[in-house]
Design a protein around this motif. Structure first.
Motif, PDB file in Angstrom:
ATOM      1  N   ARG A  58      38.274  77.812  23.111  1.00 56.70           N
ATOM      2  CA  ARG A  58      37.975  78.456  24.393  1.00 56.70           C
ATOM      3  C   ARG A  58      37.916  77.490  25.577  1.00 56.70           C
ATOM      4  N   TYR A  59      37.258  76.343  25.404  1.00 60.52           N
ATOM      5  CA  TYR A  59      37.095  75.404  26.521  1.00 60.52           C
ATOM      6  C   TYR A  59      37.735  74.042  26.263  1.00 60.52           C
ATOM      7  N   SER A  60      38.563  73.938  25.256  1.00 59.54           N
ATOM      8  CA  SER A  60      39.108  72.623  24.891  1.00 59.54           C
ATOM      9  C   SER A  60      39.923  71.984  26.014  1.00 59.54           C
ATOM     10  N   VAL A  61      40.739  72.749  26.697  1.00 59.49           N
ATOM     11  CA  VAL A  61      41.563  72.192  27.772  1.00 59.49           C
ATOM     12  C   VAL A  61      40.675  71.725  28.920  1.00 59.49           C
ATOM     13  N   GLU A  62      39.686  72.543  29.284  1.00 54.82           N
ATOM     14  CA  GLU A  62      38.787  72.180  30.374  1.00 54.82           C
ATOM     15  C   GLU A  62      37.994  70.920  30.053  1.00 54.82           C
ATOM     16  N   ILE A  63      37.547  70.806  28.814  1.00 61.30           N
ATOM     17  CA  ILE A  63      36.779  69.621  28.420  1.00 61.30           C
ATOM     18  C   ILE A  63      37.673  68.384  28.437  1.00 61.30           C
ATOM     19  N   ALA A  64      38.871  68.493  27.895  1.00 62.78           N
ATOM     20  CA  ALA A  64      39.791  67.350  27.883  1.00 62.78           C
ATOM     21  C   ALA A  64      40.121  66.892  29.300  1.00 62.78           C
ATOM     22  N   MET A  65      40.423  67.830  30.167  1.00 62.82           N
ATOM     23  CA  MET A  65      40.781  67.486  31.545  1.00 62.82           C
ATOM     24  C   MET A  65      39.560  66.973  32.324  1.00 62.82           C
ATOM     25  N   SER A  66      38.409  67.576  32.091  1.00 61.46           N
ATOM     26  CA  SER A  66      37.195  67.133  32.785  1.00 61.46           C
ATOM     27  C   SER A  66      36.803  65.718  32.360  1.00 61.46           C
ATOM     28  N   LEU A  67      36.953  65.422  31.083  1.00 60.43           N
ATOM     29  CA  LEU A  67      36.652  64.066  30.629  1.00 60.43           C
ATOM     30  C   LEU A  67      37.635  63.076  31.247  1.00 60.43           C
ATOM     31  N   LEU A  68      38.873  63.450  31.344  1.00 59.50           N
ATOM     32  CA  LEU A  68      39.872  62.592  31.983  1.00 59.50           C
ATOM     33  C   LEU A  68      39.490  62.328  33.446  1.00 59.50           C
ATOM     34  N   CYS A  69      38.972  63.340  34.130  1.00 63.19           N
ATOM     35  CA  CYS A  69      38.508  63.172  35.519  1.00 63.19           C
ATOM     36  C   CYS A  69      37.298  62.243  35.591  1.00 63.19           C
ATOM     37  N   VAL A  70      36.397  62.342  34.626  1.00 65.22           N
ATOM     38  CA  VAL A  70      35.238  61.438  34.566  1.00 65.22           C
ATOM     39  C   VAL A  70      35.729  59.997  34.438  1.00 65.22           C
ATOM     40  N   LEU A  71      36.649  59.779  33.532  1.00 66.49           N
ATOM     41  CA  LEU A  71      37.156  58.424  33.313  1.00 66.49           C
ATOM     42  C   LEU A  71      37.901  57.906  34.534  1.00 66.49           C
ATOM     43  N   GLY A  72      38.646  58.779  35.188  1.00 62.36           N
ATOM     44  CA  GLY A  72      39.346  58.375  36.410  1.00 62.36           C
ATOM     45  C   GLY A  72      38.376  57.983  37.511  1.00 62.36           C
ATOM     46  N   ALA A  73      37.321  58.780  37.697  1.00 64.11           N
ATOM     47  CA  ALA A  73      36.313  58.472  38.727  1.00 64.11           C
ATOM     48  C   ALA A  73      35.613  57.153  38.414  1.00 64.11           C
ATOM     49  N   MET A  74      35.308  56.926  37.147  1.00 63.81           N
ATOM     50  CA  MET A  74      34.665  55.683  36.739  1.00 63.81           C
ATOM     51  C   MET A  74      35.590  54.498  36.969  1.00 63.81           C
ATOM     52  N   ARG A  75      36.853  54.641  36.627  1.00 62.94           N
ATOM     53  CA  ARG A  75      37.816  53.554  36.803  1.00 62.94           C
ATOM     54  C   ARG A  75      37.982  53.180  38.270  1.00 62.94           C
ATOM     55  N   GLU A  76      37.940  54.170  39.160  1.00 65.74           N
ATOM     56  CA  GLU A  76      38.088  53.900  40.586  1.00 65.74           C
ATOM     57  C   GLU A  76      36.877  53.179  41.161  1.00 65.74           C
ATOM     58  N   SER A  77      35.702  53.415  40.595  1.00 66.80           N
ATOM     59  CA  SER A  77      34.475  52.822  41.125  1.00 66.80           C
ATOM     60  C   SER A  77      34.222  51.408  40.606  1.00 66.80           C
ATOM     61  N   ARG A  78      34.610  51.144  39.376  1.00 70.64           N
ATOM     62  CA  ARG A  78      34.358  49.832  38.770  1.00 70.64           C
ATOM     63  C   ARG A  78      35.347  48.793  39.269  1.00 70.64           C
ATOM     64  N   LYS A  79      34.881  47.568  39.354  1.00 72.54           N
ATOM     65  CA  LYS A  79      35.774  46.460  39.719  1.00 72.54           C
ATOM     66  C   LYS A  79      36.104  45.596  38.504  1.00 72.54           C
ATOM     67  N   SER A  80      35.190  45.530  37.548  1.00 71.23           N
ATOM     68  CA  SER A  80      35.440  44.694  36.377  1.00 71.23           C
ATOM     69  C   SER A  80      36.015  45.532  35.232  1.00 71.23           C
ATOM     70  N   THR A  81      36.418  44.861  34.196  1.00 65.55           N
ATOM     71  CA  THR A  81      37.052  45.500  33.055  1.00 65.55           C
ATOM     72  C   THR A  81      36.042  46.337  32.269  1.00 65.55           C
ATOM     73  N   PHE A  82      36.457  47.512  31.895  1.00 66.99           N
ATOM     74  CA  PHE A  82      35.664  48.396  31.038  1.00 66.99           C
ATOM     75  C   PHE A  82      35.990  48.031  29.596  1.00 66.99           C
ATOM     76  N   LYS A  83      34.983  47.667  28.839  1.00 66.58           N
ATOM     77  CA  LYS A  83      35.204  47.263  27.451  1.00 66.58           C
ATOM     78  C   LYS A  83      34.794  48.382  26.508  1.00 66.58           C
ATOM     79  N   PHE A  84      35.638  48.611  25.520  1.00 69.10           N
ATOM     80  CA  PHE A  84      35.378  49.680  24.550  1.00 69.10           C
ATOM     81  C   PHE A  84      35.741  49.204  23.158  1.00 69.10           C
TER      82      PHE A  84
END
Length: 157
Positions: A58-84
């Motif tokens: 039911r919400y899989s597409v919305e969750i996948a896209m919303s998480l991608l938006c979260v990661l994009g917003a985080m990437r734009e705000s950070r200056k250093s490398t994100f380690k995972f």
């Protein structure tokens, strides 16, 4: 973004205090992290399959896209490398890096209604830069996560 290079980072996932929903998002996010680190577009089919398996159709597409938006917003705000930590490394996949932990503590705190706590984690994750886009993206993700919160049949064991 950079993977662990098969050197485990951070603490064991079991010690970080994240709930099942958030842990499932961590697994999905690592698909995206790996793609970014390798300079490729995220594997949409794999992300969709993980979402459908873990969160239902039911919400899989919305969750996948919303998480991608979260990661994009985080990437734009950070200056250093994100380690995972890599999901392909047996030693690494059961650990959570400091960067990953801040991101998912932000998501969990926001979903739990702890706005001040979410802001603190987001500010640290964004290294003092503008965290508002990240917070807004997290709230949108949690909007969909909360819709399935009361539909446990959608969550795989």
């Amino acid at each position: 973004m950079t993977g662990s290079g098969h050197q485990p980072q951070g603490i064991p996932i079991s010690e970080c205090g994240l709930d099942d929903f958030t842990l499932k998002l961590l697994q999905l996010s690592r698909v995206y992290f790996t793609a970014y680190a390798e300079g490729e577009a995220p594997d949409g089919k794999l992300a969709a399959a993980i979402c459908k398996r873990d969160f239902g159709h039911r919400y899989s597409v919305e969750i996948a896209m919303s998480l991608l938006c979260v990661l994009g917003a985080m990437r734009e705000s950070r200056k250093s490398t994100f380690k995972f930590n890599s999901t392909t490394c047996q030693k690494c996949r059961y650990r959570i890096s400091d960067c990953e932990r801040l991101l998912f503590l932000t998501i969990k705190a926001s979903r739990d209604g702890n706005k001040s706590e979410a802001w603190v984690f987001a500010m640290m994750l964004c290294e003092g830069n503008d965290a508002m886009p990240l917070i807004k993206a997290v709230e949108r993700l949690n909007h969909f996560m909360n819709k399935i919160k009361f539909e446990p049949k959608n969550i795989s064991p």
